[in-house]
Motif scaffolding. Structure first.
Motif, PDB file in Angstrom:
ATOM      1  N   ALA A  30      50.745  28.071  15.686  1.00 20.83           N
ATOM      2  CA  ALA A  30      51.186  28.266  14.303  1.00 20.83           C
ATOM      3  C   ALA A  30      50.041  28.704  13.399  1.00 20.83           C
ATOM      4  O   ALA A  30      50.253  29.478  12.467  1.00 20.83           O
ATOM      5  N   ASN A  31      48.831  28.192  13.642  1.00 21.27           N
ATOM      6  CA  ASN A  31      47.708  28.506  12.767  1.00 21.27           C
ATOM      7  C   ASN A  31      46.617  29.309  13.471  1.00 21.27           C
ATOM      8  O   ASN A  31      45.464  29.299  13.042  1.00 21.27           O
ATOM      9  N   PHE A  32      47.003  30.002  14.522  1.00 19.65           N
ATOM     10  CA  PHE A  32      46.033  30.828  15.244  1.00 19.65           C
ATOM     11  C   PHE A  32      45.445  31.910  14.338  1.00 19.65           C
ATOM     12  O   PHE A  32      44.326  32.374  14.556  1.00 19.65           O
ATOM     13  N   ASN A  33      46.196  32.303  13.333  1.00 25.42           N
ATOM     14  CA  ASN A  33      45.735  33.327  12.395  1.00 25.42           C
ATOM     15  C   ASN A  33      44.384  32.965  11.791  1.00 25.42           C
ATOM     16  O   ASN A  33      43.569  33.841  11.474  1.00 25.42           O
ATOM     17  N   ALA A  34      44.122  31.651  11.614  1.00 27.70           N
ATOM     18  CA  ALA A  34      42.889  31.206  10.960  1.00 27.70           C
ATOM     19  C   ALA A  34      41.662  31.393  11.825  1.00 27.70           C
ATOM     20  O   ALA A  34      40.537  31.455  11.307  1.00 27.70           O
ATOM     21  N   ILE A  35      41.837  31.456  13.150  1.00 28.52           N
ATOM     22  CA  ILE A  35      40.672  31.529  14.044  1.00 28.52           C
ATOM     23  C   ILE A  35      40.723  32.745  14.960  1.00 28.52           C
ATOM     24  O   ILE A  35      39.852  32.894  15.817  1.00 28.52           O
ATOM     25  N   CYS A  36      41.702  33.614  14.778  1.00 28.71           N
ATOM     26  CA  CYS A  36      41.891  34.748  15.672  1.00 28.71           C
ATOM     27  C   CYS A  36      40.619  35.594  15.760  1.00 28.71           C
ATOM     28  O   CYS A  36      40.056  35.990  14.725  1.00 28.71           O
ATOM     29  N   ALA A  37      40.180  35.852  16.989  1.00 32.42           N
ATOM     30  CA  ALA A  37      38.987  36.643  17.311  1.00 32.42           C
ATOM     31  C   ALA A  37      37.686  35.912  17.009  1.00 32.42           C
ATOM     32  O   ALA A  37      36.605  36.421  17.282  1.00 32.42           O
ATOM     33  N   ARG A  38      37.767  34.678  16.471  1.00 37.44           N
ATOM     34  CA  ARG A  38      36.581  33.856  16.257  1.00 37.44           C
ATOM     35  C   ARG A  38      36.463  32.767  17.321  1.00 37.44           C
ATOM     36  O   ARG A  38      35.368  32.480  17.811  1.00 37.44           O
ATOM     37  N   VAL A  39      37.603  32.143  17.643  1.00 40.51           N
ATOM     38  CA  VAL A  39      37.651  31.086  18.649  1.00 40.51           C
ATOM     39  C   VAL A  39      38.863  31.347  19.538  1.00 40.51           C
ATOM     40  O   VAL A  39      39.943  31.680  19.026  1.00 40.51           O
ATOM     41  N   ARG A  40      38.686  31.181  20.848  1.00 40.37           N
ATOM     42  CA  ARG A  40      39.794  31.436  21.774  1.00 40.37           C
ATOM     43  C   ARG A  40      40.304  30.113  22.352  1.00 40.37           C
ATOM     44  O   ARG A  40      39.511  29.276  22.798  1.00 40.37           O
TER      45      ARG A  40
END
Length: 787
Positions: free
Chosen positions: A698-708
């Motif tokens: 749901a909140n992957f948008n906050a860490i996308c391409a920064r943390v996998r």
């Protein structure tokens, strides 16, 4: 493609507001080893023109020029232009799930009118506000019947389409349901047999997968005699000619919404509908929208989900609400049902009957071609071919092309005749009054004031005027057929369903006024919700509507779907790179459906290793869908508390998990927007006892391409495409939600994924195919596999 409006100065100002100098400092609290240590292997960004050019080329690689007769519940029908124009309004397209009725009156009224139309089409008094698709609707109806009868066996007609049968098995597998499939007879009908005392429901289709019209009344009598329920999967346009299943004794009527104003789009997204009797209303999944009256005496609309949240009862263990969020925009397309008028629905069904009879007569003139079954058929029929199979076409093989509209029976939605001013005339004609659309305060239809979002808007049923329609059918170009002669022994409708009759201008004005009573991202900032609500570029909708994508049938052979398959193949590789996992699929229909799919994958993984585990751990701060999904998958739910810092209490978690734990469902950042700093310790605690770690995206948008997620130790990931990528929320899914899995779980992955191959052995020409087609030698199925 950069569509965000913020300048570098804006970014600096926002970072300063939270006490950070730059983006690196914003992520500084995350353990350094979890931050991406390299540039991800993803293609460079492109301009809008470049993106559209590339996607147009992909769409053109699909072969959609020929008329498609695959059928099977999906039809390349004509959708009047007004339907797309209305549902493309941004206030509807970008609205959030209507938890706040004050700012969602337009969407709620549209869903209220949709429910009323479904009630009329099915002949049952209660409808919910839509489901994922026809297959999941049948599975949910089976769950309702099992709960009502306290039995766990279900009899399914062999003439029900194969994907739906597989979905019923999949949903029933973790609950140990006994699914019994009965063979159909030589006439294509399902024999009416004695129903055993342990059977909760009998499931038939109307018409069935062979196109044959079933004897619904006989099946209802047999089921009721044994204390079971009758579930009918209905093709909704058929009730323009034949009696509604509800009037023949069906207890639950469900179906696929694709024939109701939806495009093919290779199998989705669409919606499913479900209607039931009033005694089943408390078991109905999803939500129901109802009419009410406020303190000032004005009519308004509210959903049961919104009321539950206001009462402080978010869905938790065992609660299936929210597992089927209504696709309000898709349902809204069906909620613009009035383009042909009441007479138009009958005209449509009669035209389908005549064209089907004419096509069958011409085709059976060919040597080696005959009807496969002898039962009465309405719009589809099955053929038996005593001819040699043609060689499969290669991706480069030339195909015979037909004009797109040649010989195609156009369809548009039927309407109805229930204007407030004409009720007396309707009663004189023996018409039954409409149901939901006149609930609440009668006669409260006030003309809206320009710009006043609080003014009431009469329902489409109240605005109806007999004889009006928004679209006309083409003239019948084949010999006319008398339905009574063509459908012997079939109970025909004495009158079409009571749907509104409106002109195009009436429809446009009505839904435009409804859109003005809605708040969405296109109108302003939307703070509600623990998940990302953001603007999505209009290019995404333009690309998705390209004809090569829009007209692609789900049963299209791989050789004719190379553009879409190549696109899916690339997306799967990119998602695997973004998540740090190994395999990806687009099988789930929405976020909560992704949860259920992932949990079934985890269950299959443990069963494959001979390890029957019983519990799923869920944080007390999790989305309500997490425990509900776990309960639907047959697990016991154990709650782990949060600490005073809002993060998972890891000490409590380590004390909870043991060899009976199947996994932990976790959102990171969590529903409070906080990153779980001890995620490595959490993952180690789960893996130490052989359990799996599930990532709610749901909140992957906050860490996308920064943390996998894969680098954090997650084994299964679902991603909400309307939150992280570029699909508008549309009042609450469903939209395809991809998920990824670790390499160890790859064998249990659902089958709807793509792989690269070569067109011919020894040739370098690349092609793409579904792995379902590769393993089974058949078109990709829309059913989710349990193992």
């Amino acid at each position: 493609m950069d569509f965000a409006p913020h300048t570098p100065e804006d970014l600096i100002a926002m970072l300063a507001a939270v006490g950070r100098r730059d983006l690196d400092e914003l992520f500084a609290h995350i353990p350094p080893k979890l931050l991406a240590q390299r540039h991800l292997d993803l293609p460079d960004g492109r301009s809008e023109d470049e993106v559209l050019t590339a996607l147009t080329a992909r769409a053109a690689a699909n072969d959609t020029a020929a008329v498609c007769f695959a059928g099977g519940g999906a039809y390349d029908h004509y959708v009047p232009a007004v339907v797309g124009a209305i549902t493309a309004r941004g206030e509807l397209l970008t609205a959030y799930t209507p938890y706040q009725p004050e700012v969602s009156q337009g969407m709620l009224q549209a869903l209220f009118e949709y429910q009323t139309a479904i009630s009329e089409l099915t002949g049952l008094p209660v409808s919910n506000a839509s489901l994922y698709d026809g297959g999941s609707a049948v599975a949910e109806a089976v769950s309702m019947a099992c709960a009502a009868t306290r039995r766990n066996a279900v009899v399914v007609s062999g003439a029900l389409d194969a994907p739906t049968r597989q979905v019923v098995r999949t949903y029933g597998h973790p609950l140990r349901r006994d699914v019994r499939v009965t063979a159909y007879g030589d006439d294509g009908r399902t024999p009416v047999a004695d129903v055993a005392g342990d059977v909760a429901a009998v499931v038939v289709a109307q018409p069935n997968a062979l196109g044959v019209v079933e004897d619904v009344r006989a099946h209802a009598d047999a089921a009721h005699a044994a204390g079971a329920k009758l579930i009918v999967k209905l093709e909704p346009t058929a009730v323009g000619l034949i009696a509604t299943p509800g009037s023949l004794g069906a207890d639950l009527v469900v179906g696929e919404g694709q024939p109701l104003g939806q495009e093919l789009t290779y199998g989705g997204p669409s919606f499913g509908f479900l209607a039931c009797a009033t005694d089943q209303v408390r078991r109905i999944p999803g939500r129901i929208v109802g009419a009410t009256v406020d303190a000032r005496g004005s009519r308004g609309y509210v959903s049961d989900a919104a009321r539950a949240r206001r009462a402080g009862h978010p869905p938790r263990e065992g609660d299936v609400e929210h597992l089927h969020q209504p696709d309000a925009v898709r349902a809204g397309r069906a909620g613009v049902p009035d383009v042909a008028g009441a007479a138009g629905l009958r005209e449509l069904a009669t035209a389908c009957l005549a064209r089907a009879r004419h096509a069958a007569a011409r085709l059976t003139e060919v040597d080696g071609v005959e009807l496969a079954v002898s039962g009465p058929y309405l719009k589809e029929f099955a053929l038996r071919l005593d001819v040699a199979d043609p060689p499969p076409p290669s991706p480069r093989a030339p195909r015979r092309r037909l004009p797109r509209r040649a010989g195609r029976a156009r369809r548009c939605r039927g309407g109805c005749r229930h204007g407030r001013r004409h009720r007396a005339a309707d009663r004189r004609r023996g018409r039954r009054p409409g149901r939901h659309a006149r609930a609440g305060r009668e006669g409260a239809a006030l003309m809206p004031v320009m710009g006043d979002r609080t003014a009431e808007e009469p329902t489409a049923f109240e605005r109806s005027s007999p004889g009006r329609r928004s679209a006309t059918l083409p003239r019948l170009d084949v010999p006319a057929v008398d339905p009574a002669d063509a459908l012997p022994g079939v109970e025909l409708a004495t009158q079409p369903p009571a749907l509104p009759e409106l002109g195009e201008l009436d429809l446009v004005r009505h839904f435009t006024r409804l859109s003005h009573r809605n708040h969405g991202i296109d109108v302003g900032f939307y703070p509600l919700g623990s998940c990302s609500m953001k603007y999505n570029p209009r290019l995404a909708e333009t690309a998705a509507a390209l004809p090569g994508f829009r007209h692609l049938h789900p049963w299209t052979p791989d050789a004719a779907a190379q553009g879409t398959l190549a696109l899916l193949y690339d997306l799967e590789r990119w998602l695997a790179e973004l998540t740090g996992l190994h395999a990806a699929t687009f099988q789930p229909a929405a976020g909560a459906h992704g949860e259920l799919t992932g949990l079934m994958l985890m269950r299959a993984y443990h069963e494959e290793h001979g390890d029957a585990r019983r519990t799923i751990v869920v944080p007390d701060s999790a989305h309500g869908t997490n425990p509900a999904s776990a309960a639907m998958c047959g697990y016991d739910v154990v709650t782990v508390p949060s600490g005073r810092d809002g993060l998972v209490d890891v000490d409590a978690l380590e004390a909870l998990v043991d060899e009976s734990t199947a996994g932990l469902m976790l959102t990171n950042p969590n529903t409070l927007g906080l990153f779980e700093l001890d995620i490595e310790r959490i993952a180690a605690a789960l893996h130490r006892v052989g359990a799996l770690l599930y990532y709610d995206g749901a909140n992957f948008n906050a860490i996308c391409a920064r943390v996998r997620p894969g680098d954090m130790g997650f084994d299964v990931v679902h991603l909400n495409v309307h939150k992280t990528f570029a699909t508008p929320h549309g009042g609450g899914g469903p939209v395809p939600d991809p998920w990824s899995s670790a390499n160890a779980l790859r064998r249990t992955c659902p089958r709807r994924s793509s792989c690269a191959t070569t067109a011919t052995p020894g040739r370098a020409t690349a092609g793409t195919m579904t792995d379902h087609a590769r393993s089974a030698g058949s078109p990709a199925s829309t059913a989710t596999s349990a193992s």
